[in-house]
Every structure is written in C-alpha cells, then in structure tokens.
Design an enzyme around this catalytic site. Structure first.
Site, short mmCIF file in Angstrom:
data_model
loop_
_atom_site.label_atom_id
_atom_site.label_comp_id
_atom_site.label_asym_id
_atom_site.label_seq_id
_atom_site.Cartn_x
_atom_site.Cartn_y
_atom_site.Cartn_z
N ARG A 79 -15.12 -0.12 -8.41
CA ARG A 79 -16.28 -0.32 -8.06
C ARG A 79 -17.03 0.87 -7.81
O ARG A 79 -18.34 1.08 -7.79
CB ARG A 79 -16.32 -1.39 -6.84
CG ARG A 79 -15.73 -0.51 -5.55
CD ARG A 79 -15.30 -1.65 -4.54
NE ARG A 79 -14.06 -2.52 -4.94
CZ ARG A 79 -13.70 -3.58 -4.44
NH1 ARG A 79 -14.01 -3.94 -3.20
NH2 ARG A 79 -12.45 -4.01 -4.85
N LYS B 175 -0.56 2.79 -4.53
CA LYS B 175 -0.04 1.70 -4.83
C LYS B 175 1.61 1.94 -4.92
O LYS B 175 2.05 3.00 -4.66
CB LYS B 175 -0.40 1.40 -6.38
CG LYS B 175 -1.66 1.01 -6.55
CD LYS B 175 -1.84 0.76 -8.01
CE LYS B 175 -3.37 0.35 -8.40
NZ LYS B 175 -3.85 -0.59 -7.69
#
Ligand code: BES
Ligand code: MN
Ligand code: ZN
Length: 479
Positions: free
Chosen positions: A330, A256
């Site tokens: 996920r 990020k």
C-alpha cells in the site's frame, strides 16, 4: 505456437490429436460420432462429461486423426469453461507427445477463449517440470473461426504467458532494476513510450513511500511509466494501470515466517500484469490512451531498513506511520496512485498481491474488487465475464477507514486489529486517488495456484490480464 485453421470436412484433417468438449448432457456430436465410427455407446458407458474428466481414444496407425481426446466440461459452455477445456486439451496433448492439436470452434464467439486457453495450457514458464513434454507446436482450429478473434486471442494469450514467465522468475534474477529493464525494452519494442524513474528521480518527485520501502534493500527501488498514445485515441479518456511490483517481500523488519516468505517472489504479480496488459494493448492497437505505472521495490530487513514506528510522507504530502513494515504494498502504491492522478488519469485500475486476508475472504477462486466507482466496477465485472475470469466486490463503507487513521500522522499503514484486512488496505489506497474513478484488484489469493487442477498447472496464473484487455477494448466504444 503456430495457429492454423481448417475448413471443410473432418475427413480431410490430419492431426496428432483432436479434442472434444463433452458436457454432462452427453449430447451426441454427429461429427464426433462419425469420426469414432460407432464407439459412442462405449463412451457413454465410461464417461460422464464432468468438468475435468478425460478419455483418450487412440486410433489405428494410418488414421489421419491419430487420437481423440474427450474432455468433460460440465454444464456450461461459457468463456471460463471453454478456456479451461482448451487449456486441459493442450496439456493432455503435450503429455502424449502430440505436435498438433485440433479443436472444433462451434461458434465464432468460441474462437477467442479457445485460443487463449490452448496457449495457456501449452506454456510452461521456465520449462516447469509438470510432466508435460512441451511438444505442442500447432493449434488447428476447425469450423466457425473468426479471424479477428483468433488474432486477439493470440495476443491476449501471449500477454498472459508473458506475465506468467515474469512472475515465475526468481527474485535473485529479477530485482527492481531488472524488472524495470524488461519493461523498458519490451515496452519500447511494442511501440510504447517508456520512462524509468530511479532513486534520484523518485527523491526529487517526493515519492517518500516507495523510497522508504526500498531503503532496506541493496537493490534500490524504481518506478516505470509506460504510455500508449494512439493517434486516433478516444477523446477525454486516459486509463492508468498501476501495479504493485515488490520483487521480493521478506516483510522487512516485521519479518515474515519462513513458511509465508517462500513464495514472495510473486509479490510483483501486479506489476507484471500491468506490463503484460500494456504490451497487449499496443499489439491490439486499441484506440484508447492507456498508461501504466509500475511501483518496483524489494522489501528487505537491514541496517538501513524502514522501522516500525517511522513516519514517512507520500508524494502528495500525506504522512503515514509505519506500524508494520510488511504492509509495504500500500506504501509503494500510494506514490504511484498520486502520480497517476497528477498525470491526468480519468480512470485508474490497480492490481496488487496486497493482503493475505483476501484468501480468507475469497479463497483462490475470485479476485477481490474494491472501488470508489460503481460504473467502473460494473465495466470490470462485464469484462471478467467475457474473459472467463471471476471477480467479486467487497464493501467500501467509510467506517472501514477509521482504523487506518493515524495518531501522530494522517494515516497508519496497518490497523491495530486484523479485521477486514483487504478492505482496510483498499480504504488506505483510496486516500490517494482523489476523485478519479478507481478500481483496486487484490490478486494475492489468485495470482499463484498452489495446487494444479485438471485444466491448469500450479504456479503463476496471469490472472486479470485477459479481463483487463477486455476492459480496455470495451472502453473504445463506451462513453
Ligand atoms: N505481499 C503480502 C500479501 C500476501 C500474503 C500476498 C500472502 C500473497 C500471499 C503483503 O505485502 C503483506 O504482507 N500484507 C500483510 C499486511 C498486514 C501486515 C497488514 C498481510 O496480509 O499479512
Ligand atoms: Mn508484505
Ligand atoms: Zn507484499
């Protein structure tokens, strides 16, 4: 905070502050008018009753009620506005250095949202410096108090604050093992069965997805199972609460930017939420079987980290090509969802700070609800209305799964395009719940408030804890 009740006339009440909800219709409250002895005309001149608006009326020394706080509540007196009112009242009272705050409970149904709101407003996770002295020690409820709701409100409000404290804890203090430790200790103390799966246990279970996410960190992943098995549980129901618990999300090798990484200690909000709900369920002694699975890992880049392009296998054997290591939530949830179905879940709810895209869709106002079950969605939304939290459903057409199908694997963890990111993520999760009715809550936009509002400070919100407790309570009586 100590919660007491006062019945009988207000003349007999002594308190540092008493707060009054005032609507835009500026309805004259006979009790308030009496207490303020003729000041109502001045109030009407300077106060509109708009949501968030406040007016403090200090009383002369020697008066039993030392201050009146008028708090605008806008138009509706639903659970959400009552919660906001009580939270704002508690924050103002504490700022004024008050030790006691009185609230009038106009009807029994107001008891719980008022208690929950006041507990929220009086809590400062890790002593947050929001100009609030934290002086408030006593909440005095006057009027139509319902004692069962008072107790339930205290339990629910404490659960919310528990989640807020955990979410606020920095990642250097709270890694997967530390969070697991808290879950085990606090869960057992509340009367829950609690079990921890360490790396070796996860390996022997074939939980390849959570292991892959955690493999780049010096702090290995964990899964925690908590179970509430009451004696007279409703037959045939076993709800599983699954939480995303990334104690820090750097993005991994798909790193990020500094800007979007700064807050990523809160990427375990889903796990903190489910842990808090379990503690609440146990304290409320609800006669429903409820279990939780907390998927805990730290997502870091390193020489051992998961690489973009790697193909991994989840617990049910499905293979996943990792397109983007930042789509890690996920992955850990995939294993936990499989685990829930294998342990006999009849219903599954997961909460996760899963996608940045949910903020684009719904801002920080609504929690996104994605589900394979209309009845469970409706039950959740009804619980949300009772609790005073907002949920909004997103579509789950099968077409949204297409970009998540793999070329050299069953699935890929990110689609090639960025469209409908919240939905494609949910379609990915759906592949792991089989036929079990399931609701996914994307709380990435709502679990952390970037800005303070009149009623709520910035920081961890504990969103969905109150609604999920209401959902479990509703399950007691629904078929
Ligand atoms: N934890 C983030 C989602 C997130 C973003 C939470 C902003 C709170 C604020 C999640 O793991 C993530 O990085 N998701 C990616 C998925 C993408 C790579 C497919 C995202 O939303 O950008
Ligand atoms: Mn991520
Ligand atoms: Zn994440």
């Amino acid at each position: 905070m100590n919660i007491t009740t006062h019945s009988g006339p207000l003349e007999a009440l002594a308190t540092d502050a008493m707060a009054w909800p005032i609507g835009t219709d500026l309805k004259r409250e006979p009790e308030l008018e009496g207490a303020l002895a003729g000041l109502w005309k001045e109030i009407e001149a300077g106060f509109a009753g708009k949501q968030g608006e406040t007016m403090v009326m200090h009383r002369a020394p020697g008066e039993a009620i030392r201050r009146h706080l008028l708090v605008g509540v806008g138009r509706q007196a639903d659970a959400m506005s009552l919660h906001a009112f009580a939270s704002q009242a508690a924050r103002i009272a504490a700022k004024l250095g008050a030790r006691s705050l009185a609230l009038r409970v106009a009807s029994a149904a107001q008891t719980r949202p008022l208690v929950e709101g006041a507990l929220f407003g009086a809590c400062h996770p890790r002593g947050a410096k929001d100009g609030n002295g934290g002086s408030l020690q006593e909440l005095i409820l006057c009027g139509a108090v319902e004692h069962g709701s008072l107790d339930a409100g205290r339990i629910a409000g404490d659960a919310v604050n528990y989640a807020r404290e955990l979410i606020t804890a920095p990642a250097n203090e709270l890694g997967p093992a530390q969070l697991a430790g808290r879950a085990l200790a606090d869960g057992r103390e509340a009367g829950l069965e609690a079990q921890e799966y360490d790396e070796a246990a996860l390996r022997s279970m074939g939980a390849g997805a959570i292991l892959a996410v955690g493999q780049g960190s010096a702090r290995p992943p964990r899964m925690v199972r908590l179970a509430w098995n009451p004696q007279h549980a409703k037959a045939g129901t076993h709800l599983f609460l699954v939480g995303k618990g990334i104690t820090f999300d750097s993005g991994g090798l798909s790193l990020k930017s500094a800007d979007s990484m700064e807050k990523m200690k809160y990427d375990m909000a889903g796990a903190a939420t489910m842990l808090a709900v379990m503690l609440g369920v146990a304290r409320l002694k609800l006669p429903v079987r409820v279990s939780a699975l907390l998927a805990l890992a730290e997502n870091m880049p390193s020489g051992t980290a998961l690489r973009p392009g790697d193909v991994i296998a989840a617990m049910d054997g499905k293979t996943i090509e990792v397109i983007n290591t930042d789509a890690e939530g996920r992955l850990v949830l995939a294993d936990a969802l499989v685990c829930a179905t294998r342990l006999g879940a009849t219903h599954i709810v997961d909460a996760a700070t899963l996608t940045g895209a949910v903020s684009v869709a719904l801002g920080s106002v609504n929690v996104a609800v994605l589900s394979n079950s209309e009845p469970l969605t409706q039950a959740l939304r009804a619980a949300g209305r009772q609790a005073g939290e907002r949920f909004w459903p997103l579509p789950m057409d099968e077409d949204y799964l297409a970009p998540m199908r793999g070329d050299i694997s069953d699935l890929r963890n990110a689609s090639a395009e960025r469209k409908a990111g919240t939905i494609t993520a949910a379609k990915f999760l759906e592949q792991f719940v089989g036929e079990v009715p399931w609701v996914h809550l994307d709380i990435a936009g709502t679990a952390w408030a970037d800005k303070a509002t009149a009623a709520y400070p910035k920081g961890a919100t504990g969103v969905t804890v109150r609604s999920l407790l209401r959902l479990v309570e509703a399950m007691v009586s629904t078929p």
